[in-house]
Design a protein around this motif. Structure first.
Motif, PDB file in Angstrom:
ATOM      1  N   ALA A 280       0.738  -1.235  -0.168  1.00  0.00           N
ATOM      2  CA  ALA A 280      -0.125   0.172   0.035  1.00  0.00           C
ATOM      3  C   ALA A 280       0.975   1.256   0.080  1.00  0.00           C
ATOM      4  CB  ALA A 280      -0.869  -0.037   1.130  1.00  0.00           C
ATOM      5  N   ARG A 281       2.003   1.170   0.770  1.00  0.00           N
ATOM      6  CA  ARG A 281       2.772   2.301   0.887  1.00  0.00           C
ATOM      7  C   ARG A 281       3.571   2.663  -0.620  1.00  0.00           C
ATOM      8  NH1 ARG A 281       2.749   5.616   4.576  1.00  0.00           N
ATOM      9  NH2 ARG A 281       2.429   7.113   2.967  1.00  0.00           N
TER      10      ARG A 281
ATOM     11  N   VAL B 170      -1.595   6.066   3.705  1.00  0.00           N
ATOM     12  CA  VAL B 170      -2.078   4.670   3.868  1.00  0.00           C
ATOM     13  C   VAL B 170      -3.044   4.195   4.858  1.00  0.00           C
ATOM     14  CG1 VAL B 170      -1.253   2.335   4.394  1.00  0.00           C
ATOM     15  CG2 VAL B 170       0.143   3.752   2.826  1.00  0.00           C
TER      16      VAL B 170
ATOM     17  N   CYS C 140      -6.240   7.903  -1.111  1.00  0.00           N
ATOM     18  CA  CYS C 140      -5.562   6.872  -0.363  1.00  0.00           C
ATOM     19  C   CYS C 140      -5.376   5.511  -0.929  1.00  0.00           C
ATOM     20  CB  CYS C 140      -6.169   7.169   1.058  1.00  0.00           C
ATOM     21  SG  CYS C 140      -6.120   8.620   1.984  1.00  0.00           S
ATOM     22  N   THR C 141      -4.355   5.009  -0.279  1.00  0.00           N
ATOM     23  CA  THR C 141      -4.539   3.499  -0.385  1.00  0.00           C
ATOM     24  C   THR C 141      -4.583   2.956   1.131  1.00  0.00           C
ATOM     25  OG1 THR C 141      -2.177   3.489   0.128  1.00  0.00           O
ATOM     26  CG2 THR C 141      -2.899   3.623  -2.171  1.00  0.00           C
TER      27      THR C 141
END
Length: 498
Positions: A57-58, A151, A177-178
């Motif tokens: 995700a980062r 994240v 966002c993730t």
């Protein structure tokens, strides 16, 4: 529905766009609470798996295209997710029934509601605004912009697995966002399915990752330094632990927690409408609902009339196999929750409340599952545990009051403040209650209706922040101020050199 027609499904986690097992090849099983057969098998994620998901995700946030897409591009993909949810609605609904025990008709409604949330969030992807300030002076223009927080760790409960994931995830995605999602170990099926639908819709790999497991998986996610925000829905007790961990790391947190929600019934109310809402409010999803109308505050002059009607109507509620189309109350999610319900019913009896209906387990002809009778107490006083604490079961407390001020005082006498309602034809009484009750939502002559456009959340021990509505974007964005010099900078701190 016979148990031999129910088969177990093995589902892997989704990390960085790939189906994966756990690093240590551990698995757990989920049994249907209504049929006592295994319906799902999932990897047990450990800290290493959570770390892989957060790293994915980062990377997707720091290096990938998702935060850099236009709002219109993200909106198109979120709309596509809604279409895919509707395409797979029957499969998703059946998974919800088998893992949670809720009736199939309610599961279908939940799936449709979830699709609607993705559609609404898609509109917000094109409407995330900042401000411009052009009256600060001739030599300055300032911009206030909203940027994605980064994240997001999403932790969801078992009572509305797909719906609650959809109250969080699409709003986070809308602004860029993730995420890493950890569903309840009791009901992970629809969340894993949803993650695969996101990939099918074209959302890039790594933007949404799903890990499955129990409490230690959630703890690893909450404490991971790569997470910028935790969005948690669950019990107030666990919410406090999440907030403590986040606070130690100065990590942002959004919490949607418990409730002990009152419905106030005044003598001038439409009693038939109120009665239907009372029965719906307490038995919907077997009372396993943060918005459950588990307290009914009734004016003393109509208390006996209303309690008689509530008992009669409660006797008519069909409890049974959640795969049966006619069932209104399905199975209790697990033995621990059933034990909790029984404990509170025992405390109600011990405290002197009068049990008018139910108060015991219910056995079906199949001999399988965990079911509980619709239960009604009267003679309840505000200090009793069944009047103050969240039971999360089909147990209703009837509490008499003398006047509206008394009702508002009782409504505010618990630590919770999620939702409340009032039944009256008197607009002054309705507005007095709406202003006086400390709750995030107040319904007037209706109960538990929800709309994507309206914010949802509570006061006090019911949580922090708001989901849904345009206000939902606040949780998932950071505010940045940008100042621009217009023309030459003439104001100087030190004089110019000669």
């Amino acid at each position: 529905m016979t148990t031999h027609q129910i088969t177990a499904v093995e589902r892997l986690m989704v990390i960085d766009g790939k189906d994966v097992g756990s690093a240590v090849d551990e698995w757990f099983e989920r049994e249907s609470p209504a049929h006592d057969v295994v319906v799902g098998r999932y990897p047990q994620a450990r800290a290493a798996d959570v770390d892989n998901a957060v790293r994915a995700a980062r990377r997707a946030f720091d290096e990938g295209p998702w935060p850099r897409m236009s709002g219109a591009e993200r909106a198109q993909l979120l709309y596509r997710v809604a279409e895919l949810i509707r395409r797979d609605a029957e499969q998703l609904a059946r998974t919800e029934v088998l893992e949670s025990g809720k009736p199939i008709s309610q599961a279908r409604d939940e799936i449709e509601g979830s699709a609607g949330l993705w559609e609404y969030a898609a509109t917000l992807a094109r409407h995330s605004y900042g401000d411009a300030h052009n009256q600060l002076g001739e030599d300055v223009l300032a911009l206030v912009v909203q940027e994605p927080v980064g994240v997001v760790g999403v932790i969801t409960p078992w009572n509305f697995p797909l719906l609650i994931a959809s109250q969080k995830l699409p709003f986070a995605l809308a602004v860029g966002c993730t995420a890493v999602v950890k569903p309840s170990e009791l009901t992970p099926g629809t969340t894993v399915h949803l993650t695969r639908l996101l990939l099918e819709a074209g959302i890039p790999e790594g933007v949404v990752n799903t890990v499955t497991g129990a409490g230690e998986t959630g703890s690893a996610l909450t404490s991971h330094p790569g997470i910028d925000l935790i969005s948690f829905t669950g019990s107030t007790a666990v919410g406090r632990l999440v907030a403590r961990t986040a606070g130690e790391q100065l990590k942002r947190v959004e919490l949607e927690l418990g409730g002990k929600n009152p419905q106030i019934v005044l003598p001038d109310a439409d009693l038939d409408a109120a009665l239907d809402a009372i029965v719906f409010g307490i038995y919907f999803n077997a009372g396993e609902c943060c918005n459950s109308g588990s307290r009914v505050l009734v004016h003393r002059v109509i208390a006996e009339e209303l309690q008689t009607a509530v008992v009669e109507r409660s006797r008519q509620v069909p409890v049974g196999d959640p795969l049966d189309e006619t069932t209104k109350v399905g199975a209790i999610v697990n033995q621990q929750q059933l034990d909790t319900i029984e404990r509170y019913v025992g405390e109600g009896n011990a405290d002197g409340a009068q049990l008018l209906l139910g108060g015991d387990r219910l056995s079906l002809p199949t001999g399988t599952g965990r079911f509980y009778q619709p239960t009604v107490f009267t003679g309840v006083t505000p200090e009793m545990s069944i009047a103050r604490e969240e039971i999360f079961g089909p147990v209703l407390s009837l509490i008499a009051f003398d006047d509206l001020d008394d009702a508002i005082r009782i409504a505010n006498s618990t630590m919770y403040g999620l939702s409340a309602g009032i039944w009256t034809r008197n607009i002054d009484a309705a507005l007095t209650a709406a202003r006086g009750i400390r709750a995030g939502t107040v319904w007037v002559n209706r109960w538990m209706d929800g709309y994507p456009e309206l914010p949802f959340g509570g006061y006090g021990a019911s949580g922090l922040g708001r989901e849904l509505g345009r206000q939902a974007l606040t949780a998932f964005t950071e505010t940045k101020t940008i100042q621009l010099q217009v023309g030459p900078r003439t104001a100087r701190w030190l004089p110019e050199e000669a």
